[in-house]
Design an enzyme around this catalytic site. Sequence first.
Site, mmCIF file in Angstrom:
data_model
loop_
_atom_site.group_PDB
_atom_site.id
_atom_site.type_symbol
_atom_site.label_atom_id
_atom_site.label_comp_id
_atom_site.label_asym_id
_atom_site.label_seq_id
_atom_site.Cartn_x
_atom_site.Cartn_y
_atom_site.Cartn_z
ATOM 1 C CG HIS A 46 -1.913 1.023 1.322
ATOM 2 N ND1 HIS A 46 -1.991 1.903 2.367
ATOM 3 C CD2 HIS A 46 -2.924 1.345 0.484
ATOM 4 C CE1 HIS A 46 -3.007 2.724 2.202
ATOM 5 N NE2 HIS A 46 -3.594 2.397 1.062
ATOM 6 C CG HIS A 88 -2.918 9.529 0.273
ATOM 7 N ND1 HIS A 88 -3.712 8.472 -0.107
ATOM 8 C CD2 HIS A 88 -3.540 10.093 1.334
ATOM 9 C CE1 HIS A 88 -4.764 8.398 0.697
ATOM 10 N NE2 HIS A 88 -4.693 9.368 1.566
#
Length: 365
Positions: A46, A88
């Site tokens: 991730h 992100h």
Amino acid sequence: MVRSILASIALGAALVASPLRATAESDPENIAKVVAAMQRPLIIAHRGSSGERPEHTLAAYELAIAQGADYIEPDLVVTKDLQLVARHENELSGTTDVASREEFEDRRRTKNVEGQQVAGWFSEDFTLAELRTLRARERVGNIRPGSAAYNGLYQIPTFAEIVQLVRVKQAETGRTIGLYPELKHPTLMLEQEGIDMVDLLVTQLRQLDLDRADAKVFVQIFEIGPLQRLNARVDTPLVLLISSEGGPYDEPEMRWAEIITPTGLAEVAAYADGIGPWLGHVLDPDTMQATALVGDAHAAGLKVHPWTLRKENGFLPASLQNDGGAAAEGQYQRLWNAALATGADGFFTDNVRELVALTGAAVGE
């Protein structure tokens, strides 16, 4: 591109998951051994090995590969000059040093991001050359001081550079390493900036020979329309991300709760190959009991890749937290074992090393 899947295979997957759930309920501490005896789930890094390096940097991706990740996940935002880069969010102050850069103070603004007023600096207001002057920083330094020690060392990478890194590491290791890019806010970018991120990604996938059904790539988005457009243009496997509450931005009348019903999942299967649900949709983190979602999704022919397995107290339910504050390691194995017992096909994790160890995966296999 959606691939036809035999109903018998989906049924078999659902049946295999059932004894695994039963074992987890009767002997949760032993579930890792059961998982090791079966085909292990995919380990999806991730944002890279983001528990140990600032997320979405080449260093985080490279470490995740070295630790044994099957896939690395870059979130993709867009620049003013139409380059896809890894962050992100398109707001940059949480993951870079832009707020301390006087030369960019005039770029600060407030904009509506999917219903929320967000103040800061946004990737779409910077050229790639300007973003190259910024340096990455740890987003949650209070929880990950070890990662924050690397603040200021790394640049923002482009998607093409991440693909190049993967190909170099494949040549070095002999392993096949997957890519799991996410387009961030594609509908919003088209509405507000006139930038078509879907078209940009399709162009890049084709240029990089990643638009094939057999490419080791999943493209993920929290929206339906962009996935449907991708499904019509590339054969690359597609995944609908599913958040904890609300619904997809581009379909305001739809709710995630409706989408994860058997009827909703059958509709998803018309344009996607899998779902990436919030972990709480596949099990109750307080009771560790699995829901019906994995079995229902498998019955619809969909892969299931929940997010996100993390080990620090600050990300765990109160019942699994140890002493030592948010940054201390909690009783994450209990939650992770229960997650593995759901029979999901893969998991996003910030802690690749620990998930490799828990599943008994051999680095290099």
